[in-house]
Design a protein around this motif. Structure first.
Motif, mmCIF file in Angstrom:
data_model
loop_
_atom_site.group_PDB
_atom_site.id
_atom_site.type_symbol
_atom_site.label_atom_id
_atom_site.label_comp_id
_atom_site.label_asym_id
_atom_site.label_seq_id
_atom_site.Cartn_x
_atom_site.Cartn_y
_atom_site.Cartn_z
ATOM 1 N N THR A 134 -30.097 3.830 25.607
ATOM 2 C CA THR A 134 -29.941 3.525 24.004
ATOM 3 C C THR A 134 -30.061 4.924 23.167
ATOM 4 O O THR A 134 -30.241 5.905 24.057
ATOM 5 C CB THR A 134 -31.470 2.714 23.784
ATOM 6 N N LEU A 135 -29.378 4.782 22.294
ATOM 7 C CA LEU A 135 -29.341 5.951 21.219
ATOM 8 C C LEU A 135 -30.629 6.167 20.315
ATOM 9 O O LEU A 135 -30.608 6.916 19.509
ATOM 10 C CB LEU A 135 -28.062 5.811 20.351
ATOM 11 N N THR A 136 -31.466 5.191 20.615
ATOM 12 C CA THR A 136 -32.817 4.958 19.716
ATOM 13 C C THR A 136 -34.028 5.528 20.617
ATOM 14 O O THR A 136 -34.407 4.882 21.486
ATOM 15 C CB THR A 136 -33.098 3.492 19.125
ATOM 16 N N TRP A 137 -34.406 6.693 20.068
ATOM 17 C CA TRP A 137 -35.696 7.235 20.859
ATOM 18 C C TRP A 137 -36.842 6.374 20.242
ATOM 19 O O TRP A 137 -37.219 6.282 19.197
ATOM 20 C CB TRP A 137 -35.800 8.983 20.394
ATOM 21 N N VAL A 138 -37.841 6.182 21.306
ATOM 22 C CA VAL A 138 -38.996 5.442 21.273
ATOM 23 C C VAL A 138 -40.067 6.095 22.139
ATOM 24 O O VAL A 138 -39.877 6.518 23.110
ATOM 25 C CB VAL A 138 -38.842 4.066 21.444
ATOM 26 N N ASP A 139 -41.254 6.155 21.589
ATOM 27 C CA ASP A 139 -42.559 6.617 22.321
ATOM 28 C C ASP A 139 -43.076 5.587 22.968
ATOM 29 O O ASP A 139 -43.964 5.280 22.318
ATOM 30 C CB ASP A 139 -43.051 7.810 21.316
ATOM 31 N N TRP A 140 -43.059 5.573 24.408
ATOM 32 C CA TRP A 140 -44.046 4.616 24.898
ATOM 33 C C TRP A 140 -45.084 5.377 25.819
ATOM 34 O O TRP A 140 -45.825 4.411 26.432
ATOM 35 C CB TRP A 140 -43.031 3.699 25.814
ATOM 36 N N THR A 141 -45.426 6.449 25.503
ATOM 37 C CA THR A 141 -46.187 7.359 26.416
ATOM 38 C C THR A 141 -47.677 6.732 26.275
ATOM 39 O O THR A 141 -48.611 7.063 27.039
ATOM 40 C CB THR A 141 -46.151 8.792 26.296
ATOM 41 N N THR A 148 -45.630 3.882 19.964
ATOM 42 C CA THR A 148 -46.245 4.872 19.197
ATOM 43 C C THR A 148 -45.718 4.704 17.798
ATOM 44 O O THR A 148 -44.505 4.290 17.455
ATOM 45 C CB THR A 148 -46.173 6.346 19.544
ATOM 46 N N ARG A 149 -46.586 4.402 16.735
ATOM 47 C CA ARG A 149 -46.047 4.400 15.489
ATOM 48 C C ARG A 149 -46.718 5.766 14.747
ATOM 49 O O ARG A 149 -47.754 6.229 14.466
ATOM 50 C CB ARG A 149 -46.801 3.260 14.639
ATOM 51 N N PHE A 150 -45.447 6.511 14.131
ATOM 52 C CA PHE A 150 -45.846 7.822 13.615
ATOM 53 C C PHE A 150 -46.207 7.670 11.996
ATOM 54 O O PHE A 150 -45.463 6.982 11.314
ATOM 55 C CB PHE A 150 -44.364 8.679 13.749
ATOM 56 N N ILE A 151 -47.014 8.432 11.742
ATOM 57 C CA ILE A 151 -47.767 8.564 10.228
ATOM 58 C C ILE A 151 -47.541 9.825 9.713
ATOM 59 O O ILE A 151 -47.067 10.665 10.511
ATOM 60 C CB ILE A 151 -49.233 8.262 10.382
ATOM 61 N N CYS A 179 -28.870 13.203 22.852
ATOM 62 C CA CYS A 179 -29.155 11.886 23.510
ATOM 63 C C CYS A 179 -29.484 10.753 22.801
ATOM 64 O O CYS A 179 -29.323 9.587 22.982
ATOM 65 C CB CYS A 179 -29.927 12.026 24.644
ATOM 66 N N HIS A 180 -30.038 11.168 21.405
ATOM 67 C CA HIS A 180 -30.597 10.095 20.664
ATOM 68 C C HIS A 180 -29.997 10.613 19.063
ATOM 69 O O HIS A 180 -30.025 11.707 18.655
ATOM 70 C CB HIS A 180 -32.062 10.132 20.740
ATOM 71 N N LEU A 181 -29.683 9.442 18.605
ATOM 72 C CA LEU A 181 -28.921 9.573 17.181
ATOM 73 C C LEU A 181 -30.076 8.849 16.317
ATOM 74 O O LEU A 181 -29.994 9.513 14.993
ATOM 75 C CB LEU A 181 -27.928 8.951 16.955
ATOM 76 N N PHE A 182 -31.074 8.109 16.665
ATOM 77 C CA PHE A 182 -32.210 7.338 15.937
ATOM 78 C C PHE A 182 -33.415 7.777 16.601
ATOM 79 O O PHE A 182 -33.608 7.939 17.773
ATOM 80 C CB PHE A 182 -31.791 6.207 15.523
ATOM 81 N N ALA A 183 -34.526 7.497 15.813
ATOM 82 C CA ALA A 183 -35.943 7.368 16.344
ATOM 83 C C ALA A 183 -36.593 6.617 15.674
ATOM 84 O O ALA A 183 -36.630 6.177 14.175
ATOM 85 C CB ALA A 183 -36.346 8.742 16.317
ATOM 86 N N ARG A 184 -37.406 5.870 16.252
ATOM 87 C CA ARG A 184 -38.661 4.898 15.638
ATOM 88 C C ARG A 184 -40.234 5.172 16.191
ATOM 89 O O ARG A 184 -40.110 5.821 17.218
ATOM 90 C CB ARG A 184 -37.976 3.427 15.682
ATOM 91 N N LYS A 185 -41.280 4.683 15.750
ATOM 92 C CA LYS A 185 -41.286 4.040 14.619
ATOM 93 C C LYS A 185 -41.891 4.565 13.604
ATOM 94 O O LYS A 185 -43.089 5.437 13.799
ATOM 95 C CB LYS A 185 -42.331 2.577 14.984
ATOM 96 N N PHE A 186 -41.317 5.036 12.368
ATOM 97 C CA PHE A 186 -41.760 5.898 11.284
ATOM 98 C C PHE A 186 -42.164 5.021 10.230
ATOM 99 O O PHE A 186 -41.396 4.281 9.695
ATOM 100 C CB PHE A 186 -40.876 6.819 10.873
ATOM 101 N N LEU A 187 -43.561 5.336 9.739
ATOM 102 C CA LEU A 187 -44.285 4.390 8.707
ATOM 103 C C LEU A 187 -43.690 4.931 7.340
ATOM 104 O O LEU A 187 -43.212 5.929 7.337
ATOM 105 C CB LEU A 187 -45.686 4.478 8.909
ATOM 106 N N PRO A 188 -43.755 4.298 6.299
ATOM 107 C CA PRO A 188 -43.334 4.354 4.944
ATOM 108 C C PRO A 188 -43.886 5.735 4.373
ATOM 109 O O PRO A 188 -43.411 6.414 3.763
ATOM 110 C CB PRO A 188 -43.593 3.315 4.154
ATOM 111 N N ASN A 189 -45.238 5.968 5.036
ATOM 112 C CA ASN A 189 -45.995 7.237 4.366
ATOM 113 C C ASN A 189 -45.374 8.476 4.963
ATOM 114 O O ASN A 189 -45.781 9.635 4.691
ATOM 115 C CB ASN A 189 -47.441 6.998 4.486
ATOM 116 N N THR A 190 -44.280 8.371 6.013
ATOM 117 C CA THR A 190 -43.665 9.652 6.562
ATOM 118 C C THR A 190 -42.492 10.220 5.670
ATOM 119 O O THR A 190 -41.948 11.096 6.048
ATOM 120 C CB THR A 190 -43.211 9.292 8.047
ATOM 121 N N LEU A 191 -42.184 9.240 4.813
ATOM 122 C CA LEU A 191 -40.754 9.330 3.837
ATOM 123 C C LEU A 191 -40.885 10.982 3.185
ATOM 124 O O LEU A 191 -39.949 11.772 3.292
ATOM 125 C CB LEU A 191 -40.684 8.186 2.905
ATOM 126 N N ASP A 192 -42.130 11.177 2.416
ATOM 127 C CA ASP A 192 -42.000 12.301 1.782
ATOM 128 C C ASP A 192 -41.919 13.726 2.662
ATOM 129 O O ASP A 192 -41.115 14.681 2.432
ATOM 130 C CB ASP A 192 -43.341 12.548 1.019
#
Length: 205
Positions: A134-141, A148-151, A179-192
Motif C-alpha cells: 500500500t502507498l498509505t503508511w499506518v502505525d500498527w506497533t 495509532t492516532r496521531f495528535i 514507499c508511502h505517499l500518504f499517512a494516517r491517522k492524523f486527528l484534526p488538531n494536528t492541522l496547525d
C-alpha cells in the motif's frame, strides 16, 4: 463498505482522463507535493494493493469454506483497504460478477470485505501487475484492532521525515526509500503543525 468503494470507482471511471484511482480517508495526509505524487502514480508499472497470506484468526480464520469453488483457501488474501488502482484493473473490479457476489453472500461478522475482497481479487486476477504493498503508511506497533492516532504534539519534522523516507521498497524494478505517499491517522488538531512544517519540508507550491 466495498459496495461504496466500487460505486466510487464506477463514477470516477466515467471521466476517461482519470487513469489512476486512490482511496484515502479523511484522516490521511499527503507526504509529498502534488507533482511528486502524480508522477509516482502515473509512471508506475504496477498497481498498489496490499495482499498477503497470513495464518491465524484474522486472515485464514475469516475464510468461509462455502466460498468454494470460486475462491479457495490458498487464494484467500488480506491487506489494507487503502488502495491505488490503474484504470484497467478498476474496470474489472466494477464489472466483477464472479468474486464480489461470493463476498457479499459469505463474508460477514468477523470477515471484513474491505480487508479481503480487493487483496483476494487482485491476487487471483492480476498478481503480476500488483506491487503487493500500500502507498498509505499506518502505525500498527501499539497493537489492538485500530492503528495509532496521531495528535498535535506527535507531529514533528522528524516524524514527517521518517514517514517520507524511512522505509525501503521496490519501485519499477529499483530500490527506493519513497514507499508511502500518504499517512494516517492524523486527528484534526494536528492541522496547525502540519501547515507549519509541511510547505517547506514537502515543497508544496
Amino acid at each position: 463498505m466495498m459496495d461504496a468503494e466500487r460505486r466510487l470507482l464506477a463514477n470516477a471511471l466515467l471521466d476517461y482522463s482519470n487513469q489512476r484511482f486512490v482511496l484515502i480517508s479523511e484522516s490521511c495526509i499527503p507526504l509529498f507535493n502534488f507533482s511528486t505524487i502524480y508522477n509516482y502514480l502515473m509512471d508506475s508499472t504496477k498497481t498498489f494493493v496490499e495482499s498477503y497470506d497470513l495464518p491465524g484468526a484474522v486472515n485464514r480464520g475469516r475464510y468461509n469454506i462455502r466460498m468454494r469453488p470460486q475462491i479457495r483457501l490458498h487464494q484467500w488474501r488480506k491487506g489494507s483497504q487503502w488502495f491505488q488502482l490503474d484504470r484497467a484493473i478498476s474496470i474489472e473490479v466494477v464489472a466483477d460478477q464472479k468474486y464480489f457476489p461470493v463476498f457479499k453472500r459469505f463474508c460477514h461478522g468477523s470477515c471484513y470485505t474491505d480487508e479481503h475482497y480487493l487483496p483476494t481479487f487482485v491476487s487471483i486476477r492480476f498478481c503480476r501487475r500488483n506491487s503487493n504493498r500500500t502507498l498509505t503508511w499506518v502505525d500498527w506497533t501499539r497493537g489492538g484492532p485500530h492503528p495509532t492516532r496521531f495528535i498535535r504534539q506527535d507531529v514533528t519534522v522528524d516524524l514527517l521525515k521518517r514517514l517520507r523516507h524511512g522505509s525501503k521498497c521496490e519501485y519499477n524494478g529499483k530500490h527506493t526509500n519513497v514507499c508511502h505517499l500518504f499517512a494516517r491517522k492524523f486527528l484534526p488538531n494536528t492541522l496547525d503543525r502540519l501547515l507549519r512544517f509541511g510547505p517547506k519540508l514537502m515543497q508544496f507550491n
